[in-house]
Design an enzyme around this catalytic site. Sequence first.
Site, short mmCIF file in Angstrom:
data_model
loop_
_atom_site.label_atom_id
_atom_site.label_comp_id
_atom_site.label_asym_id
_atom_site.label_seq_id
_atom_site.Cartn_x
_atom_site.Cartn_y
_atom_site.Cartn_z
N TYR A 56 37.20 8.15 -13.30
CA TYR A 56 36.17 8.71 -12.43
C TYR A 56 35.90 7.76 -11.26
CZ TYR A 56 35.16 12.02 -16.20
OH TYR A 56 35.25 13.02 -17.14
N ASN A 79 34.18 22.68 -11.32
CA ASN A 79 35.53 23.15 -11.00
C ASN A 79 35.69 24.62 -11.38
OD1 ASN A 79 38.26 23.61 -10.76
ND2 ASN A 79 38.89 21.99 -12.14
N CYS A 87 41.23 18.82 -13.52
CA CYS A 87 40.15 17.85 -13.75
C CYS A 87 40.28 17.16 -15.10
CB CYS A 87 38.78 18.49 -13.57
SG CYS A 87 38.48 19.91 -14.60
N HIS A 88 41.10 17.71 -16.00
CA HIS A 88 41.33 17.04 -17.28
C HIS A 88 42.07 15.72 -17.10
CE1 HIS A 88 44.91 19.53 -16.57
NE2 HIS A 88 45.57 18.58 -17.22
N GLU A 113 50.90 17.25 -21.33
CA GLU A 113 51.54 16.69 -20.13
C GLU A 113 52.31 15.41 -20.42
OE1 GLU A 113 48.98 16.35 -16.75
OE2 GLU A 113 48.21 18.38 -16.99
#
Length: 116
Positions: A56, A79, A87-88, A113
């Site tokens: 962040y 979002n 945003c994850h 991912e």
Amino acid sequence: MEGIDARQLCQDILQYLKGDDVDFFRYSLDLSPLTEFEQEVLQQTRRIPYGQTITYSELAGRVGRPKATRAVGQALAKNPYPIVIPCHRVVARSGLGGYAGGIELKTRLLELETRG
């Protein structure tokens, strides 16, 4: 998401959920209901590469407000396009941080991912 082929978007999201790196930049997103700051946070979030994370505070620095870590988190919570705006991929220094879809989902998306 005005003028977007919903069928193609659904196919892209399904491909993403199968573990593929999908280029969501082809979609023009309407962020006009958000403040300029929130829009900038989300635009910078779109630039985080697949399989990578930033904190962040790093994101706050990228938008030119290095002390606005909490405001960044609040912007991410607004979002309107999860997955398309990833945003994850934004995490806390000491762990995962929050996620509107819940920490379990955030963990699963990040694991998806990083499967290699």
